[in-house]
Design an enzyme around this catalytic site. Structure first.
Site, PDB file in Angstrom:
ATOM      1  N   LYS A  17      -2.251  11.381  10.423  1.00  0.00           N
ATOM      2  CA  LYS A  17      -1.946   9.949  10.334  1.00  0.00           C
ATOM      3  C   LYS A  17      -1.601   9.412  11.716  1.00  0.00           C
ATOM      4  O   LYS A  17      -1.210  10.154  12.631  1.00  0.00           O
ATOM      5  CB  LYS A  17      -0.802   9.673   9.359  1.00  0.00           C
ATOM      6  CG  LYS A  17       0.521  10.400   9.677  1.00  0.00           C
ATOM      7  CD  LYS A  17       1.406   9.715  10.689  1.00  0.00           C
ATOM      8  CE  LYS A  17       2.728  10.447  10.892  1.00  0.00           C
ATOM      9  NZ  LYS A  17       3.526   9.886  12.018  1.00  0.00           N
ATOM     10  N   PRO A 116      -2.889  19.464  15.429  1.00  0.00           N
ATOM     11  CA  PRO A 116      -1.875  20.135  16.253  1.00  0.00           C
ATOM     12  C   PRO A 116      -0.472  19.789  15.780  1.00  0.00           C
ATOM     13  O   PRO A 116      -0.213  18.686  15.281  1.00  0.00           O
ATOM     14  CB  PRO A 116      -2.148  19.595  17.662  1.00  0.00           C
ATOM     15  CG  PRO A 116      -2.857  18.295  17.447  1.00  0.00           C
ATOM     16  CD  PRO A 116      -3.656  18.458  16.194  1.00  0.00           C
ATOM     17  N   ALA A 119       3.142  16.881  17.243  1.00  0.00           N
ATOM     18  CA  ALA A 119       2.334  15.789  17.773  1.00  0.00           C
ATOM     19  C   ALA A 119       2.662  14.426  17.176  1.00  0.00           C
ATOM     20  O   ALA A 119       2.198  13.410  17.671  1.00  0.00           O
ATOM     21  CB  ALA A 119       0.851  16.094  17.542  1.00  0.00           C
ATOM     22  N   GLY A 120       3.424  14.379  16.080  1.00  0.00           N
ATOM     23  CA  GLY A 120       3.659  13.109  15.394  1.00  0.00           C
ATOM     24  C   GLY A 120       2.482  12.683  14.546  1.00  0.00           C
ATOM     25  O   GLY A 120       2.399  11.528  14.128  1.00  0.00           O
ATOM     26  N   LEU A 121       1.570  13.617  14.254  1.00  0.00           N
ATOM     27  CA  LEU A 121       0.380  13.320  13.459  1.00  0.00           C
ATOM     28  C   LEU A 121       0.560  13.664  11.979  1.00  0.00           C
ATOM     29  O   LEU A 121      -0.342  13.419  11.169  1.00  0.00           O
ATOM     30  CB  LEU A 121      -0.821  14.081  14.019  1.00  0.00           C
ATOM     31  CG  LEU A 121      -1.285  13.634  15.410  1.00  0.00           C
ATOM     32  CD1 LEU A 121      -2.276  14.645  15.992  1.00  0.00           C
ATOM     33  CD2 LEU A 121      -1.919  12.250  15.357  1.00  0.00           C
ATOM     34  N   GLY A 122       1.697  14.241  11.617  1.00  0.00           N
ATOM     35  CA  GLY A 122       2.014  14.474  10.211  1.00  0.00           C
ATOM     36  C   GLY A 122       1.298  15.636   9.564  1.00  0.00           C
ATOM     37  O   GLY A 122       1.207  15.692   8.335  1.00  0.00           O
ATOM     38  N   GLY A 123       0.813  16.600  10.344  1.00  0.00           N
ATOM     39  CA  GLY A 123       0.037  17.688   9.774  1.00  0.00           C
ATOM     40  C   GLY A 123       0.781  18.496   8.727  1.00  0.00           C
ATOM     41  O   GLY A 123       0.247  18.772   7.648  1.00  0.00           O
ATOM     42  N   SER A 125       3.361  17.640   6.860  1.00  0.00           N
ATOM     43  CA  SER A 125       3.613  16.836   5.660  1.00  0.00           C
ATOM     44  C   SER A 125       2.342  16.655   4.837  1.00  0.00           C
ATOM     45  O   SER A 125       2.363  16.697   3.608  1.00  0.00           O
ATOM     46  CB  SER A 125       4.173  15.470   6.055  1.00  0.00           C
ATOM     47  OG  SER A 125       5.439  15.594   6.664  1.00  0.00           O
ATOM     48  N   ASP A 158       7.574  12.056   5.236  1.00  0.00           N
ATOM     49  CA  ASP A 158       6.184  11.597   5.278  1.00  0.00           C
ATOM     50  C   ASP A 158       5.333  12.128   4.129  1.00  0.00           C
ATOM     51  O   ASP A 158       4.209  11.663   3.927  1.00  0.00           O
ATOM     52  CB  ASP A 158       5.516  12.014   6.596  1.00  0.00           C
ATOM     53  CG  ASP A 158       5.993  11.192   7.782  1.00  0.00           C
ATOM     54  OD1 ASP A 158       6.591  10.122   7.561  1.00  0.00           O
ATOM     55  OD2 ASP A 158       5.769  11.623   8.930  1.00  0.00           O
TER      56      ASP A 158
END
Length: 311
Positions: A17, A116, A119-123, A125, A158
């Site tokens: 995200k 990754p 990263a703040g990409l929510g992987g 979650s 998240d």
């Protein structure tokens, strides 16, 4: 999030995200922060495959997680190792679902990691949300999405967003999800620098910063979503915001370095996503995103992706 069944094995994509807007409204009594954010899932995604395993005699079936690193950089930095045991959100989610449902089945989960970490990409979650949906079907629990979302909120802030399956405005600590319809499709270029950031540390850094900039009022994210659904979507730099960016910059010089680099590009807007460390730019179209990604890859900044919103 697509689910597919192959005999007993079920598979799902777990998308990353981006936060197009993130405002911190204050600190709550429970230690979390009250926030308002507009998030969109993107086509960069992990892949999960879950096979149910039956109980053995009087013992519940085991929950086993196998992780395969599919990132273009091998091996990943030690600081970004993804735990495969009880600390992994996938295992936590399945254990909690089993406890609350009374189910005694286990699961063998294969996780292909393409998002990754740090990263703040929510992987993490997104993986947990995908695991909940897969197990709900594999174990034949037939829980509603609303019931799963209540459980998901106990796993991570998240996780309920990823159960919603599309763009959404999230409030509270992130667990109150309101789906958003009619957004224009967006193309992005993303850079994940070699160093990750810890979410808790970024929030602590935010709390330590002076209040130099007034907090935008509640409801701003809805205005942003409205702009994205109109012919004003081509000027996103005017309204994009991430309140955590200054806090992340205080912890890692990569944030300011990437901001400076993106300033020199012809993006429509750019900022940090979530608590970082990934930084993204909004592009005019897919060809524009691919061109910028090619350029950024020559600068040895870390992982670079050209991707699209997942509407």
């Amino acid at each position: 999030m697509y689910l597919r069944r192959d005999h007993l094995k079920r598979t799902a994509r777990a998308p990353a995200k981006l936060n197009l807007y993130l405002e911190i409204l204050g600190r709550r009594g429970d230690g979390f922060h009250e926030l308002e954010t507009l998030m969109v899932p993107i086509r960069l995604a992990d892949r999960l495959a879950l096979t149910p395993t039956p109980p053995i005699h009087d013992r519940a079936g085991q929950i086993v997680l196998d992780i395969r690193n599919c990132l273009p950089v091998r091996p990943p930095p030690a600081s970004e190792d993804v735990p495969a045991g009880p600390a992994n959100l996938v295992v936590k989610a399945l254990e909690l679902l089993r406890e609350l449902s009374g189910c005694r089945w286990g699961a063998h989960v294969e996780l292909d990691k393409r998002i990754p970490s740090g990263a703040g990409l929510g992987g993490a979650s997104s993986d947990a949300a995908a695991a909940l949906r897969l197990a709900n079907r594999a174990w034949q629990l037939e829980w509603s999405n609303d019931r799963l979302a209540l459980l998901a909120a106990e796993i991570g802030s998240d996780v309920p967003f990823f159960l919603s399956g599309g763009p959404a405005i999230c409030r509270g600590r992130g667990e109150r999800v309101e789906p958003v319809r009619g957004l224009a499709p967006l193309d992005f270029v993303i850079v994940k620098p070699p160093v990750g950031l810890n979410t808790a540390e970024v929030y602590q850094s935010h709390d330590a910063l002076p209040d130099d900039d007034a907090v935008v009022g509640l409801g701003e994210a809805y205005q942003v979503a409205g702009m994205l659904g109109s012919d004003r979507w081509h000027t996103p730099g005017i309204w994009m915001r991430n309140r955590l960016q200054a806090a992340a910059a205080a912890l890692s010089p990569w944030v300011e370095r990437l901001r400076g680099i993106f300033d020199s590009l012809d993006c429509l807007g750019h900022q940090l996503t979530g608590s970082g460390s990934a930084y993204f730019g909004v592009c005019r179209h897919a060809r524009h995103a691919r061109r910028l990604a090619t350029l950024l890859k020559t600068r040895q900044l870390g992982l670079v992706y050209a991707t699209q919103s997942y509407l």
